[in-house]
Design a protein around this motif. Sequence first.
Motif, mmCIF file in Angstrom:
data_model
loop_
_atom_site.group_PDB
_atom_site.id
_atom_site.type_symbol
_atom_site.label_atom_id
_atom_site.label_comp_id
_atom_site.label_asym_id
_atom_site.label_seq_id
_atom_site.Cartn_x
_atom_site.Cartn_y
_atom_site.Cartn_z
ATOM 1 N N LEU A 128 0.833 -1.204 0.000
ATOM 2 C CA LEU A 128 0.000 0.000 0.000
ATOM 3 C C LEU A 128 0.865 1.249 0.000
ATOM 4 O O LEU A 128 0.612 2.207 -0.747
ATOM 5 C CB LEU A 128 -0.916 0.002 1.225
ATOM 6 N N MET B 116 1.211 4.202 -2.963
ATOM 7 C CA MET B 116 1.030 5.629 -2.721
ATOM 8 C C MET B 116 2.193 6.468 -3.260
ATOM 9 O O MET B 116 2.066 7.693 -3.376
ATOM 10 C CB MET B 116 0.869 5.884 -1.221
ATOM 11 N N ALA C 52 -4.708 -0.249 -4.930
ATOM 12 C CA ALA C 52 -5.396 0.429 -3.831
ATOM 13 C C ALA C 52 -4.591 1.626 -3.349
ATOM 14 O O ALA C 52 -5.143 2.710 -3.108
ATOM 15 C CB ALA C 52 -5.631 -0.553 -2.681
ATOM 16 N N GLY C 53 -3.268 1.452 -3.221
ATOM 17 C CA GLY C 53 -2.418 2.563 -2.795
ATOM 18 C C GLY C 53 -2.423 3.702 -3.793
ATOM 19 O O GLY C 53 -2.496 4.881 -3.413
ATOM 20 N N LEU D 293 -5.862 5.465 -3.564
ATOM 21 C CA LEU D 293 -5.948 6.310 -2.365
ATOM 22 C C LEU D 293 -5.158 7.603 -2.555
ATOM 23 O O LEU D 293 -5.598 8.682 -2.146
ATOM 24 C CB LEU D 293 -5.421 5.539 -1.151
ATOM 25 N N LEU E 25 -7.264 10.730 -2.154
ATOM 26 C CA LEU E 25 -7.043 11.246 -0.792
ATOM 27 C C LEU E 25 -5.557 11.570 -0.597
ATOM 28 O O LEU E 25 -4.886 10.979 0.255
ATOM 29 C CB LEU E 25 -7.500 10.212 0.250
ATOM 30 N N CYS F 45 -2.957 10.338 2.474
ATOM 31 C CA CYS F 45 -1.887 9.399 2.105
ATOM 32 C C CYS F 45 -0.511 9.963 2.444
ATOM 33 O O CYS F 45 0.379 9.225 2.876
ATOM 34 C CB CYS F 45 -1.968 9.071 0.621
ATOM 35 N N LYS G 36 1.521 7.483 4.778
ATOM 36 C CA LYS G 36 2.463 6.648 4.030
ATOM 37 C C LYS G 36 3.655 6.222 4.890
ATOM 38 O O LYS G 36 4.058 5.058 4.896
ATOM 39 C CB LYS G 36 2.937 7.409 2.786
#
Length: 287
Positions: free
Chosen positions: A15, A19, A147-148, A151, A155, A159, A163
């Motif tokens: 994840l 990001m 998903a990362g 996000l 968002l 994040c 992170k």
Amino acid sequence: MMKLILPTAVLLLMLSIGMSLSLRQLIENWQRLTPSLWLRLLAATFIIPPLLALGMGWVLPLGTAATAGLFLVAVAPGAPLMTRNVAQKGYDMHVAASYQVWGALLAPLLIPLLVAGGGWLYGRQIWVSPMNLLWVIARQQFLPLLAGMALMRFLPTLCARSKRVLNIAGNTLLTVALVAILFKLGPALKQLSPWVGVAALLLAGGCLFSVRLLLGERSSTVQALSISNTNRHVGLALLMVGQNFHDQRPVPAIAAYALAAILVMALYAKFSRRKAEVADGIVNSDQ
């Protein structure tokens, strides 16, 4: 407990990696390679490592079980945390991520054929389910990465704050899991023939330098791909042992490769950084 800790660590770290990635840069890295370079990278990733493992099994006194363990590691590129390891060593994580996605897409197609071919050489019929491989790869790599990235897209403020927390938590859990795994495998590793350690080191070095040799340059991209190719998917190899061999004897050889790969990647990163520093010093002195 260990069956929960390790997947959780991988999930958190993947994840965090997602990001930090840009879809645009991933696509640009794919487009940068010509068809000829893709074919050479395909050979360095999926063809040369298993041939090396089989060759060492014929030349060195490894035994069938150890040869099988090294062969299963050799056919499985793209460890889930490969991108993280490449970034930690100072190389381009977007190059590593592009390579990881590319290898993960090809793995369900090529691994069953390679394992079937290796089994045929030893008079055994072995078939690895492509759908099982696809599910493992999707669960460990594609889903948390996507998903990362999603996000981060929707968002970004959240994040940016979370992170680092995810990275620290994932690294902590991963360290605990690796220590526990090494403790559990310690007795089996001590009983391994020294030749298995030698073969694991040679295989790790072969994975690394096959990219350098076939791609024919020393750019930062090739260095990142070389490190990435060394970081084989040990977890996938262990899964194939459990599901298709029903024999735990290849496991210590797989663990030996995991340790050998860490050593080879660390030495290569240290040596290449030192070489770059020396080159920079020569350039600066000439100026």
